[in-house]
Design an enzyme around this catalytic site. Structure first.
Site, PDB file in Angstrom:
ATOM      1  N   TRP A   1      -8.580  -2.960  -1.752  1.00  0.00           N
ATOM      2  CA  TRP A   1      -9.829  -1.959  -1.292  1.00  0.00           C
ATOM      3  C   TRP A   1     -10.638  -2.186  -1.202  1.00  0.00           C
ATOM      4  O   TRP A   1     -11.731  -1.767  -1.172  1.00  0.00           O
ATOM      5  CB  TRP A   1      -9.167  -0.557  -1.466  1.00  0.00           C
ATOM      6  CG  TRP A   1      -7.658  -0.659  -2.253  1.00  0.00           C
ATOM      7  CD1 TRP A   1      -7.077  -0.298  -1.253  1.00  0.00           C
ATOM      8  CD2 TRP A   1      -6.761  -0.739  -2.791  1.00  0.00           C
ATOM      9  NE1 TRP A   1      -6.156   0.512  -1.119  1.00  0.00           N
ATOM     10  CE2 TRP A   1      -5.157  -0.562  -2.305  1.00  0.00           C
ATOM     11  CE3 TRP A   1      -6.509  -1.477  -4.027  1.00  0.00           C
ATOM     12  CZ2 TRP A   1      -4.420  -0.376  -2.952  1.00  0.00           C
ATOM     13  CZ3 TRP A   1      -5.563  -1.843  -5.021  1.00  0.00           C
ATOM     14  CH2 TRP A   1      -4.153  -1.709  -3.938  1.00  0.00           C
ATOM     15  N   ASP A   2     -11.132  -3.555  -1.438  1.00  0.00           N
ATOM     16  CA  ASP A   2     -13.070  -3.806  -2.356  1.00  0.00           C
ATOM     17  C   ASP A   2     -13.118  -2.950  -2.973  1.00  0.00           C
ATOM     18  O   ASP A   2     -14.708  -1.798  -2.925  1.00  0.00           O
ATOM     19  CB  ASP A   2     -13.944  -3.456  -0.323  1.00  0.00           C
ATOM     20  CG  ASP A   2     -14.795  -4.086  -0.669  1.00  0.00           C
ATOM     21  OD1 ASP A   2     -14.818  -5.403  -1.514  1.00  0.00           O
ATOM     22  OD2 ASP A   2     -15.944  -3.667  -0.463  1.00  0.00           O
ATOM     23  N   TYR A   3     -12.346  -2.714  -4.008  1.00  0.00           N
ATOM     24  CA  TYR A   3     -12.846  -1.945  -5.286  1.00  0.00           C
ATOM     25  C   TYR A   3     -13.701  -2.394  -6.143  1.00  0.00           C
ATOM     26  O   TYR A   3     -13.273  -2.145  -7.781  1.00  0.00           O
ATOM     27  CB  TYR A   3     -11.876  -0.657  -5.937  1.00  0.00           C
ATOM     28  CG  TYR A   3     -11.627   0.283  -5.301  1.00  0.00           C
ATOM     29  CD1 TYR A   3     -11.942   0.920  -4.265  1.00  0.00           C
ATOM     30  CD2 TYR A   3      -9.763   1.014  -4.903  1.00  0.00           C
ATOM     31  CE1 TYR A   3     -11.728   1.672  -3.405  1.00  0.00           C
ATOM     32  CE2 TYR A   3     -10.002   2.352  -4.591  1.00  0.00           C
ATOM     33  CZ  TYR A   3     -10.367   2.444  -3.714  1.00  0.00           C
ATOM     34  OH  TYR A   3     -10.227   3.907  -2.883  1.00  0.00           O
ATOM     35  N   ASP A   4     -14.048  -3.113  -5.474  1.00  0.00           N
ATOM     36  CA  ASP A   4     -15.211  -4.361  -6.842  1.00  0.00           C
ATOM     37  C   ASP A   4     -15.758  -2.953  -8.245  1.00  0.00           C
ATOM     38  O   ASP A   4     -16.024  -2.613  -7.391  1.00  0.00           O
ATOM     39  CB  ASP A   4     -15.414  -5.272  -6.171  1.00  0.00           C
ATOM     40  CG  ASP A   4     -16.486  -5.248  -4.915  1.00  0.00           C
ATOM     41  OD1 ASP A   4     -16.251  -3.551  -5.411  1.00  0.00           O
ATOM     42  OD2 ASP A   4     -16.979  -6.297  -4.590  1.00  0.00           O
TER      43      ASP A   4
ATOM     44  N   LYS B   1     -16.125   2.084  -8.030  1.00  0.00           N
ATOM     45  CA  LYS B   1     -16.410   2.572  -6.374  1.00  0.00           C
ATOM     46  C   LYS B   1     -14.731   3.446  -6.783  1.00  0.00           C
ATOM     47  O   LYS B   1     -15.562   4.250  -5.751  1.00  0.00           O
ATOM     48  CB  LYS B   1     -15.389   1.294  -5.563  1.00  0.00           C
ATOM     49  CG  LYS B   1     -16.396   0.376  -5.957  1.00  0.00           C
ATOM     50  CD  LYS B   1     -16.396  -0.770  -4.302  1.00  0.00           C
ATOM     51  CE  LYS B   1     -17.895  -1.337  -4.487  1.00  0.00           C
ATOM     52  NZ  LYS B   1     -17.836  -2.148  -2.961  1.00  0.00           N
TER      53      LYS B   1
END
Length: 857
Positions: A530-533, A558
């Site tokens: 989810w691009d939850y870096d 995030k």
């Protein structure tokens, strides 16, 4: 007839859309309301007054339905009741009612009696009731949490303070990232008197050839002695007099052109006091010369509010930058970047250093006294070539958008890697260099985590390994650097990730300062799709837990978690629960069965149809249909070819601005943001075709083709979840300010923050609560400051209650983190950078603005 036709058209539109929504399993209201609207329209065309009674019943049903879904919440009520209310008022106009008084239009009742002429009274009653309930909702805020933050904790104390109270030596003021100033001059009692003290303009605007969309002015200046140090989006480094705002020197590091940039920004510089230590653990640069030097040297950036004629003679002795100082320009690094000492003016020596990471992949050492290059750093080049030992060299595709970490002996560097362009990118390696010489001391590569010895000639780091684009933090007493890590590209498909990637991606990692070895790792998302870096600097604070002091680390994410960990071991101090997550990833991929959730979380409840919003019933209906068409099973719904709703979106509840903490009260000041995004996987048939670029054409010049994921099975289409007219599909608020107790996990207070003045076609200052990017700061005086909301304001808040105390209009978007310090005149200054944000479309600018209380105070 015209009025009846309008009602019939509205009814047909609502019935058609409502029927579609029912087939998708959604609310029946729109279908039933549409049928009644159409029937009212027919009766109006026939001139029958019973239409008013029927419409009154429809309005009453709509009012009950709206209250059942939304309660007394104005903005959700407005989207449901606005059109019916206005139409009801229209029907009550005498001119419209007279058209129903014709003899042929009377509907005979039992015994042949006509419908009474008073048939408008029920409609008037419902219209008035709707108005009164709507007005009542103006004073009700169901999203608000009220409370009072605690005072100083009995056993609380700040970490060992090595920065003078009136200065700001690192992005988060110190390397612990607290964004907290011990200054007390500004208080809730006087902050409303803040006024502009000076304004400086850099002359650096976005929109130049080769700029990516996300060209942003996000810098937080440093303050050392009486100087401010900052960098601009196009990488100029500037020193200002901290009291007057006058320019002292300016350095253009001569960035090479044609860069493959996804972002063009500089969030800040890093300061090494070196041999300028004055005995208090902190140098004032060059034996105190910076503190004494209040002079100026005119530079190319225009200035206002500063008197350049008051230049100190010492400042005028700084030689002007001239090409004759620079020497030949033929030397280049392996990636084509210029070598600093051959292109730029050179200092005789540097007793202190500023470190500037550049967009072409260098780390340059600069003398803070005069803006010249430090010749002894980097084997005599004045810089480190960050492309050395890197795979997939492509200038611009890797660099440090955030300030580097400086310790007594090391400068530690991470960097951003292109997101979602290809599977063959640079490495996310973390490297530690000798702070004086620039010699590589160790390298930690998450693709090869156990071998931290410097690579030899011809060797390269692991391609596309998880990178750290955010700011790291340091506890030198524990000998640890805390690194927030992102993901391996592509973000939305992870079928080929290695065991080490699965261990380290989207985590915070504690590395041994001496060796670079992993001491502990805490993963905030398992198998991140989810691009939850991890986007924000870990914040270090000593907390009082069960009567004892515990060294803690607070990590914002995030997805809205604030993980509170023991920074010695990585063990949670507030409980973390592994909760079941939705399953069913794309072909060739998988999903983690559970995901970690902190006891202190700003994770929003899952979205439902009742949460959909719009300016009218019609776009709200469109959003309900869109929600039903998307795959959505709550947080961590996997991306899909169908299209998935990702909430929180990859904009993040928290992003790179992070949080601020008060180490005495042991609370956090936060700015949670809520925007849903959509994510649709697009199958790739080859490694050349552009599947998701607008118009199918590649970007101009060297700019990358974002979200194509060359080499992966899928490209990805992503964006905010918006209505047909461009409004968020989810109802407001979209942004808050909030305080949380870090010892208990309690959210103390939470208030809507910001207006839509700069987000709507009309400049209406409705306080709906808007998103923000850029962090807050706190002060010991009890005031917090924030400028990152997507309206162009800087605001001050009472830390105890969250009440907004002060605001001032900015000339551009303030998407940066403010800072505060003391000038030579004894006043406490607040500095805000206002330059706007490219991809968010806020007002562009080039402003550095300082606020202070009037001199008489």
């Amino acid at each position: 007839m015209i009025t009846g036709a309008v009602f019939m058209l509205i009814g047909l539109a609502l019935a058609a859309g409502g029927g579609w929504l029912v087939l998708l399993g959604g609310s029946w209201y729109y279908l039933l309301a549409g049928l009644v609207f159409a029937l009212v329209g027919v009766l109006l065309c026939m001139g029958r007054r019973v239409a008013l009674i029927l419409y009154a019943l429809l309005m009453l049903a709509t009012l009950v339905w709206a209250l059942w879904e939304s309660g007394l919440d104005w903005w959700p009520l407005a989207s449901r009741l606005g059109v019916p209310f206005l139409l009801g008022v229209w029907l009550l106009l005498p001119r419209v009612r007279r058209g129903l008084d014709q003899g042929h239009s009377r509907l005979a009742g039992p015994g042949g009696q006509a419908a009474p002429r008073s048939s408008w009274i029920p409609l008037a009653a419902v219209v008035i009731a709707t108005l009164l309930l709507s007005v009542a909702s103006w004073w009700n805020d169901p999203h608000r949490i009220d409370g009072n933050a605690p005072g100083p904790r009995p056993a609380a104390g700040a970490l060992a303070e090595v920065v003078p109270a009136g200065e700001w030596h690192a992005y988060g003021r110190t390397q612990q990232g607290q964004r907290y100033s011990p200054l007390v001059q500004l208080t809730p009692a006087n902050v409303a008197d803040l006024e502009v003290a000076w304004t400086y303009r850099t002359g650096d605007f976005r929109g130049q050839p080769g700029d990516p969309v996300e060209t942003t002015f996000e810098v937080t200046p440093l303050k050392v002695g009486n100087r401010l140090f900052l960098c601009t989006p196009h990488q100029s480094v500037i020193a200002l007099d901290a009291t007057t705002g006058a320019e002292v020197w300016r350095l253009d590091p001569k960035i090479q052109g044609e860069l493959a940039l996804q972002h063009l920004t500089c969030r800040g510089l890093s300061y090494d006091y070196g041999s300028a230590d004055t005995g208090n653990g902190v140098g004032n640069a060059a034996g105190g010369a910076l503190a004494a030097n209040a002079g100026t040297s005119p530079g190319p950036g225009p200035q206002t509010g500063a008197d350049n004629d008051s230049a100190n003679p010492l400042a005028r002795q700084i030689p002007p930058r001239d090409k004759s100082d620079a020497g030949p320009t033929s030397q280049r690094t392996s990636s084509g970047a210029p070598v600093a000492v051959t292109d730029l003016p050179i200092a005789d020596s540097c007793s202190a250093q500023l470190f500037m990471p550049t967009a072409d992949g260098r780390l340059i050492s600069i003398n803070p006294e005069n803006g010249r290059i430090c010749p002894d750093f980097g084997n005599g080049d004045g810089q480190i070539d960050l492309w050395h030992n890197m795979p997939n060299v492509n200038p611009g595709s890797y660099y440090s958008t955030s300030p580097v970490v400086v310790t007594d002996s090391l400068v530690i560097v991470g960097g951003t890697v292109l997101d979602n362009v290809s599977v063959n990118e640079a490495s996310g390696v973390i490297r530690a260099f000798d702070v004086d010489t620039g010699e590589l001391v160790w390298n930690w590569d998450s693709g090869n985590p156990d071998d931290t010895a410097p690579l030899g000639p011809g060797e390269t780091y692991t391609p596309s390994s998880p990178n750290s684009w955010a700011i790291s933090s340091v506890d030198e007493a524990l000998g640890l650097v805390y690194v927030p890590l992102g993901n391996q590209p592509p973000d939305q498909w992870g079928g080929d990730r290695s065991e080490s990637v699965e261990r380290f991606s989207s985590s915070v990692v504690a590395l041994d300062l001496a060796t670079g070895q992993v001491r502990w790792v805490f993963q905030t998302v398992h198998h991140d799709l989810w691009d939850y870096d991890v986007p924000a600097q870990p914040t270090l604070i000593d907390l009082t837990v069960d009567g004892r002091t515990v060294p803690a680390l607070v990590q914002p994410t995030k997805q809205g978690e604030l993980f509170v960990l023991d920074r010695r071991t990585g063990e949670p101090l507030l409980p973390v629960t592994e909760t079941p997550a939705p399953q069913g990833a794309a072909e060739g991929d998988w999903t983690a069965p559970t995901q970690p959730v902190s006891a202190l979380s700003f994770n929003p409840p899952p979205l439902t149809g009742a949460d959909m919003w719009g300016a009218t019933l019609f776009d709200q209906l469109a959003c309900r249909i869109a929600l039903r068409k998307l795959r959505y099973e709550g947080r961590y719904t996997p991306p899909s070819e169908q299209g998935s709703l990702i909430y929180p979106g990859n904009f993040g509840v928290f992003n790179w601005g992070g949080i601020a903490v008060d180490p005495v009260r042991q609370i956090a000041f936060t700015m949670p943001t809520y925007l849903a995004f959509t994510s649709t996987l697009v199958p790739r048939e080859d490694d050349q075709t552009l599947y998701v670029q607008s118009g199918g054409a590649p970007p101009h010049g060297a700019l990358p083709s974002l979200n194509e994921n060359f080499g992966a099975p899928f490209a990805v289409e992503m964006g905010p979840f918006l209505s047909p007219i461009g409004l968020p599909c989810q109802q407001p608020p979209w942004g808050y300010v909030a305080a949380a107790d870090l010892t208990t996990g309690e959210v103390i207070w939470q208030h809507r923050n910001g207006t839509v003045r700069d987000l709507s076609p009309l400049p209406l200052p409705f306080r709906m609560g808007v998103p923000g990017i850029g962090g807050p700061i706190m002060t010991a005086g009890g005031v917090a400051f924030l400028s990152g909301s997507l309206d162009d304001y800087v605001r001050g808040y009472d830390v105890t209650t969250g009440r907004q105390l002060w605001q001032q209009r900015l000339p551009a978007g303030g998407q940066a983190t403010p800072m505060t310090y003391t000038g030579t005149d004894g006043r406490q200054y607040l500095v805000v950078v206002a330059g706007g944000h490219g991809s968010l479309g806020t007002t562009p600018g080039d402003y550095v603005i300082a606020y202070a209380l009037p001199s008489a105070q």
